[in-house]
Design an enzyme around this catalytic site. Structure first.
Site, PDB file in Angstrom:
ATOM      1  N   SER A   1       0.857  -1.193   0.000  1.00 38.67           N
ATOM      2  CA  SER A   1       0.000   0.000   0.000  1.00 38.67           C
ATOM      3  C   SER A   1       0.889   1.238   0.000  1.00 38.67           C
ATOM      4  O   SER A   1       2.070   1.150   0.381  1.00 38.67           O
ATOM      5  CB  SER A   1      -0.872   0.002   1.266  1.00 38.67           C
ATOM      6  OG  SER A   1      -1.524   1.239   1.429  1.00 38.67           O
TER       7      SER A   1
ATOM      8  N   TYR B   1      -2.999  -0.417  10.500  1.00 39.78           N
ATOM      9  CA  TYR B   1      -2.933  -0.756   9.062  1.00 39.78           C
ATOM     10  C   TYR B   1      -1.564  -0.371   8.509  1.00 39.78           C
ATOM     11  O   TYR B   1      -0.928  -1.146   7.785  1.00 39.78           O
ATOM     12  CB  TYR B   1      -4.051  -0.015   8.317  1.00 39.78           C
ATOM     13  CG  TYR B   1      -4.132  -0.326   6.828  1.00 39.78           C
ATOM     14  CD1 TYR B   1      -4.803  -1.453   6.364  1.00 39.78           C
ATOM     15  CD2 TYR B   1      -3.545   0.518   5.892  1.00 39.78           C
ATOM     16  CE1 TYR B   1      -4.888  -1.725   5.004  1.00 39.78           C
ATOM     17  CE2 TYR B   1      -3.618   0.254   4.535  1.00 39.78           C
ATOM     18  CZ  TYR B   1      -4.302  -0.873   4.098  1.00 39.78           C
ATOM     19  OH  TYR B   1      -4.377  -1.151   2.737  1.00 39.78           O
TER      20      TYR B   1
HETATM   21  P1  NAP Z   1     -12.095  -5.359  -0.492  1.00 41.74           P
HETATM   22  O1  NAP Z   1     -12.824  -4.691  -1.582  1.00 41.74           O
HETATM   23  O2  NAP Z   1     -12.615  -5.246   0.915  1.00 41.74           O
HETATM   24  O3  NAP Z   1     -11.928  -6.917  -0.869  1.00 41.74           O
HETATM   25  C1  NAP Z   1     -11.243  -7.769   0.016  1.00 41.74           C
HETATM   26  C2  NAP Z   1     -11.248  -9.196  -0.543  1.00 41.74           C
HETATM   27  O4  NAP Z   1     -10.487 -10.025   0.376  1.00 41.74           O
HETATM   28  C3  NAP Z   1     -12.620  -9.814  -0.654  1.00 41.74           C
HETATM   29  O5  NAP Z   1     -12.637 -10.704  -1.746  1.00 41.74           O
HETATM   30  C4  NAP Z   1     -12.755 -10.592   0.661  1.00 41.74           C
HETATM   31  O6  NAP Z   1     -13.710 -11.639   0.513  1.00 41.74           O
HETATM   32  C5  NAP Z   1     -11.308 -11.107   0.818  1.00 41.74           C
HETATM   33  N1  NAP Z   1     -10.892 -11.423   2.190  1.00 41.74           N
HETATM   34  C6  NAP Z   1     -10.882 -10.615   3.278  1.00 41.74           C
HETATM   35  N2  NAP Z   1     -10.428 -11.284   4.355  1.00 41.74           N
HETATM   36  C7  NAP Z   1     -10.120 -12.548   3.926  1.00 41.74           C
HETATM   37  C8  NAP Z   1      -9.624 -13.707   4.567  1.00 41.74           C
HETATM   38  N3  NAP Z   1      -9.348 -13.721   5.871  1.00 41.74           N
HETATM   39  N4  NAP Z   1      -9.424 -14.837   3.818  1.00 41.74           N
HETATM   40  C9  NAP Z   1      -9.703 -14.851   2.493  1.00 41.74           C
HETATM   41  N5  NAP Z   1     -10.181 -13.767   1.836  1.00 41.74           N
HETATM   42  C10 NAP Z   1     -10.398 -12.638   2.537  1.00 41.74           C
HETATM   43  O7  NAP Z   1     -10.571  -4.844  -0.383  1.00 41.74           O
HETATM   44  P2  NAP Z   1      -9.675  -4.127  -1.517  1.00 41.74           P
HETATM   45  O8  NAP Z   1      -9.832  -2.669  -1.396  1.00 41.74           O
HETATM   46  O9  NAP Z   1      -9.892  -4.791  -2.828  1.00 41.74           O
HETATM   47  O10 NAP Z   1      -8.217  -4.456  -0.955  1.00 41.74           O
HETATM   48  C11 NAP Z   1      -7.458  -5.556  -1.436  1.00 41.74           C
HETATM   49  C12 NAP Z   1      -6.015  -5.402  -0.959  1.00 41.74           C
HETATM   50  O11 NAP Z   1      -5.467  -4.177  -1.473  1.00 41.74           O
HETATM   51  C13 NAP Z   1      -5.854  -5.324   0.570  1.00 41.74           C
HETATM   52  O12 NAP Z   1      -4.672  -6.004   0.956  1.00 41.74           O
HETATM   53  C14 NAP Z   1      -5.727  -3.832   0.833  1.00 41.74           C
HETATM   54  O13 NAP Z   1      -5.033  -3.556   2.019  1.00 41.74           O
HETATM   55  C15 NAP Z   1      -4.935  -3.418  -0.396  1.00 41.74           C
HETATM   56  N6  NAP Z   1      -5.042  -1.988  -0.727  1.00 41.74           N
HETATM   57  C16 NAP Z   1      -6.235  -1.449  -1.086  1.00 41.74           C
HETATM   58  C17 NAP Z   1      -6.297  -0.104  -1.436  1.00 41.74           C
HETATM   59  C18 NAP Z   1      -7.570   0.539  -1.910  1.00 41.74           C
HETATM   60  O14 NAP Z   1      -7.529   1.745  -2.239  1.00 41.74           O
HETATM   61  N7  NAP Z   1      -8.689  -0.152  -1.981  1.00 41.74           N
HETATM   62  C19 NAP Z   1      -5.143   0.676  -1.394  1.00 41.74           C
HETATM   63  C20 NAP Z   1      -3.943   0.084  -1.005  1.00 41.74           C
HETATM   64  C21 NAP Z   1      -3.905  -1.249  -0.684  1.00 41.74           C
HETATM   65  P3  NAP Z   1     -14.461 -12.295   1.804  1.00 41.74           P
HETATM   66  O15 NAP Z   1     -14.917 -11.149   2.665  1.00 41.74           O
HETATM   67  O16 NAP Z   1     -15.558 -13.116   1.237  1.00 41.74           O
HETATM   68  O17 NAP Z   1     -13.432 -13.143   2.484  1.00 41.74           O
END
Ligand code: NAP
Length: 256
Positions: A147, A160
């Site tokens: 991130s 985080y």
């Molecule tokens: P999101 O929309 O909340 O999606 C998270 C995904 O992870 C979902 O498919 C969820 O499905 C799964 N998940 C969560 N906990 C899990 C577990 N214990 N085991 C297996 N699957 C799990 O999140 P996102 O924004 O796409 O973020 C994805 C990654 O990118 C994360 O690591 C986040 O920190 C990173 N990130 C995001 C951003 C951003 O702007 N969005 C920026 C920087 C970094 P279920 O709930 O069904 O398990």
């Protein structure tokens, strides 16, 4: 010689954790469009099935494995099962992650542990289980989703930041330990993307205005814009890239 073919992933199999929604889904679509077969993962099996159906309707080659990446025993059983039943994992993207926001002096201990288990422990569990197979083949690509908060902070999200800062160093450690055994391990550091994880911020017009002004590209990112970096790091175009974190952030980390 580098050609467009060098970036293709035909015949390779990728596992992407947390790929039923958000960034993971965008990465799954991108890798599959580049020719890879993709194993999707998430805890909610119904959501995962629906995501897989959507991607299959787009003509993409996907499988589903529902398991919790924080459960080391389930991780090992499922990785061994994928290797046995689907095929060798050529590419692993450790993407599953969560966010919890609260002032640090009020931050709930349960939330701290849940956050560390999901954002950090899981990458060790899944990474180690997959690397054991990759090491026997002397090749493999691992991409950890870090991130901009691996580098920069904001109020209310210290745990985080700690998890993503540690993940950056775990990525480098994996490259150092597993590079000599034939693996390439890199990270992608997304800036701000409109996903469920960021729903509160997307709906906060003051934050959104601050962010777009703070970002040299003057906007939020679209999840599709992360796929190019992932395809590059998974392909033969990046054979000598190891232990690197590629920020895909519209320039956020370039500017004070
Ligand atoms: P999101 O929309 O909340 O999606 C998270 C995904 O992870 C979902 O498919 C969820 O499905 C799964 N998940 C969560 N906990 C899990 C577990 N214990 N085991 C297996 N699957 C799990 O999140 P996102 O924004 O796409 O973020 C994805 C990654 O990118 C994360 O690591 C986040 O920190 C990173 N990130 C995001 C951003 C951003 O702007 N969005 C920026 C920087 C970094 P279920 O709930 O069904 O398990």
């Amino acid at each position: 010689m580098i050609t467009a073919q060098t970036f293709r992933l035909d015949g390779r199999m990728a596992l992407i954790t947390g790929s039923s929604a958000g960034i993971g889904l965008g990465l799954a679509r991108g890798l599959a469009q580049a020719g890879a077969s993709v194993v999707l993962n998430g805890r909610d099996a119904t959501k995962l099935k629906a995501t897989a159906a959507t991607l299959r309707a787009e003509g993409l080659d996907v499988f589903e494995r529902s398991f919790d990446v924080t459960d080391a025993d389930a991780v090992k059983a499922n990785i061994d099962g994928i290797e046995r039943d689907v095929g060798p994992i050529d590419i692993l993207i450790n993407n599953a992650g969560i966010q919890r926001r609260a002032p640090l002096h009020e931050f709930d201990h349960k939330d701290w542990h849940e956050l560390m288990q999901t954002n950090l422990d899981s990458v060790f569990f899944v990474g180690q289980a997959v690397a054991k197979h990759m090491i026997t083949r002397k090749k493999g690509r691992i991409i950890n989703i870090c991130s901009v908060q691996s580098e920069l902070g904001r109020p209310g999200i210290s745990p985080y930041m700690a998890s993503k800062g540690a993940l950056k160093m775990l990525t480098k450690g994996m490259a150092i330990d597993w590079g000599p055994l034939g693996l390439n391990v890199n990270g992608i550091g997304p800036g701000y993307f409109k996903t469920e994880l960021n729903e509160k911020l997307v709906n906060d017009t003051t934050f959104s205005a601050w962010l777009t002004n703070r970002t040299p590209s003057r906007r939020w990112g679209d999840v599709e814009e992360l796929a190019g970096a992932a395809v590059f790091l998974a392909s033969d175009a990046s054979t000598f890239v190891n232990g690197h974190i590629l920020y895909v952030d519209g320039g956020v980390t370039a500017q004070l």
